[in-house]
Design an enzyme around this catalytic site. Structure first.
Site, short mmCIF file in Angstrom:
data_model
loop_
_atom_site.label_atom_id
_atom_site.label_comp_id
_atom_site.label_asym_id
_atom_site.label_seq_id
_atom_site.Cartn_x
_atom_site.Cartn_y
_atom_site.Cartn_z
CE LYS A 193 -0.13 -0.54 5.01
NZ LYS A 193 -0.90 -1.06 6.15
CE1 TYR B 233 12.11 31.55 5.39
CE2 TYR B 233 12.36 29.18 5.08
CZ TYR B 233 12.10 30.45 4.57
OH TYR B 233 11.86 30.61 3.23
C1 LIG Z 1 -0.05 -2.05 6.73
C2 LIG Z 1 -0.60 -3.34 7.15
C3 LIG Z 1 0.22 -4.48 7.21
C4 LIG Z 1 1.72 -4.42 7.06
O1 LIG Z 1 2.27 -3.97 8.28
P1 LIG Z 1 3.83 -3.77 8.46
O2 LIG Z 1 3.97 -3.39 9.89
O3 LIG Z 1 4.23 -2.67 7.53
O4 LIG Z 1 4.50 -5.05 8.12
C5 LIG Z 1 -0.38 -5.70 7.47
N1 LIG Z 1 -1.73 -5.77 7.70
C6 LIG Z 1 -2.53 -4.70 7.68
C7 LIG Z 1 -3.96 -4.85 7.96
C8 LIG Z 1 -1.99 -3.44 7.42
O5 LIG Z 1 -2.79 -2.37 7.43
#
Ligand SMILES: *Cc1c(COP(=O)(O)O)cnc(C)c1O
Length: 384
Positions: free
Chosen positions: A47, A268
């Site tokens: 994702k 800044y």
């Molecule tokens: C993002 C996600 C993962 C992966 O988790 P990591 O900690 O990045 O390995 C697995 N399951 C679900 C439901 C997630 O949202």
């Protein structure tokens, strides 16, 4: 001087820096995790543009290496991945978005159904044609964010044994709250709850472990693991050494250097002042490139003894000074030999010696955020 509107921008000097993404290391990390779960299968969670590394490039490399199952968050990511990976199994973690059933069917995306409303909408989308529409069910075991309660899951399973579920159930899953803290009490209770849910549908494949969950041992593995972060070099076991290979290297050019006198400020709002005469290098990257502005170095941060962010220039660590700007970062390069400080010379902001976990710690955030915000202005170079 020639004015050529066809002149293209192809070199790194045109971009704010070079983002080197080692696809071979992502594949090696996936293979390592797969061997750790041994009897279970290993999917890949890609994702958020594969945690900033590129959904299509990373998905393609993993599919070529034998990864068959992918999880993304939203349908648009699934559609993009489907175009690249025609035979992959693709799950949509955020559930069935309202009105998106037909899109899922058209692209063979499997929603991870997480509420009775989603289940009802998916069923009605299938209109009784129960051979279509594979889907997963998400059972909430403690996160209180997505998924059916254990009670709702139990009554759905009870009703389905009488009259069928209305769609082919391909996977039952849940998600850890704090698996990177191996001794967190929720790990145990979530594993217990998930076992209970599983017992209601013993023939359906089950999935619980994210990256860190894989390291909690066999009880967490079930049938298919779902690592994300560790594939991209993040440390799934933060209290011990990182077992994963580094994936991302970010190098940005030095724009210019200058000498400043004791007492002068940099950046800044004059949040940092030189304690002595020093040399400052200005680097071509800023918060608009996704570098967390929280790593800005102010007098307050120094007083609180918070860890200070670094760039590596000529193999020396150079501390950040002052506020991070939109497009620029300033670092103290007094310890670097002047001959190694030419305009255009490289400064490493992320790499094997300066990991995403370290960058995150020094910016009061997590490596996941550092990765997923990696900017769009860098020239991306993919290595096999
Ligand atoms: C993002 C996600 C993962 C992966 O988790 P990591 O900690 O990045 O390995 C697995 N399951 C679900 C439901 C997630 O949202």
């Amino acid at each position: 001087m020639s004015l050529d509107p066809q002149q293209t921008c192809e070199t790194a000097a045109c971009a704010s820096g070079v983002l080197d993404i080692h696809l071979g290391a992502i594949v090696a990390n996936w293979r390592k995790l797969r061997s750790l779960v041994a009897s279970a299968a290993c999917a890949a969670v890609i994702k958020a543009d594969a945690y900033g590394t590129g959904l299509v490039e990373t998905g393609g490399a993993l599919a070529a290496a034998g990864c068959e199952t992918f999880f993304v968050a939203v349908p648009s990511e699934g559609v993009a991945l489907r175009a690249k990976c025609p035979s992959a199994t693709i799950y949509i973690l955020n559930g069935l978005a309202a009105g998106q059933g037909a899109l899922h069917l058209a692209h063979r995306l499997r929603p991870v159904l997480g509420s009775s409303a989603e289940v009802a909408e998916w069923r009605s989308e299938l209109r009784g044609d129960v051979d279509r529409g594979f889907a997963a069910l998400h059972v909430d075991t403690g996160m209180n964010r997505l998924g059916l309660s254990l009670e709702d899951f139990a009554s759905l399973m009870g009703a389905s044994s009488r009259k069928g579920l209305g769609f082919p159930l391909a996977l039952v899953m849940s998600h850890f709250v704090a698996s990177e803290e191996a001794r967190h009490p929720l790990n145990e209770s979530q594993m217990r709850n998930f076992k209970e849910a599983r017992a209601l549908c013993p023939d359906i494949p089950a999935s619980l472990a994210n990256s860190s969950g894989i390291f909690l041992g066999r009880e967490a593995h079930h049938d298919i693991a779902r690592p994300g972060y560790a594939l991209f070099g993040g440390n799934p076991t933060p209290s011990s050494e990182n077992p994963m290979r580094n994936v991302v290297t970010l190098t940005v050019p030095i724009v210019q250097t200058r000498i400043i006198e004791q007492g002068e400020s940099v950046g800044y709002n004059a949040q940092w002042r030189a304690r002595q005469r020093c040399r400052i290098a200005t680097l071509s990257a800023g918060y608009a490139d996704g570098y967390p502005r929280g790593a800005s170095v102010s007098e307050a941060r120094l007083k609180a003894a918070s860890p200070i962010a670094h760039a590596i220039i000529a193999e020396r660590r150079c501390p950040f000074v002052g506020r991070i700007s939109m497009d620029l970062i300033t670092v103290d390069v007094s310890d670097v030999p002047e001959s190694a400080l030419k305009r255009g010379d490289p400064a490493v902001l992320i790499g094997a010696e300066l990991t995403v976990d370290e960058v995150a710690r020094r910016a009061d955030t997590i490596g996941y955020e550092v990765l997923t915000r990696l900017g769009r202005r860098y020239e991306r170079r993919y290595r096999r």
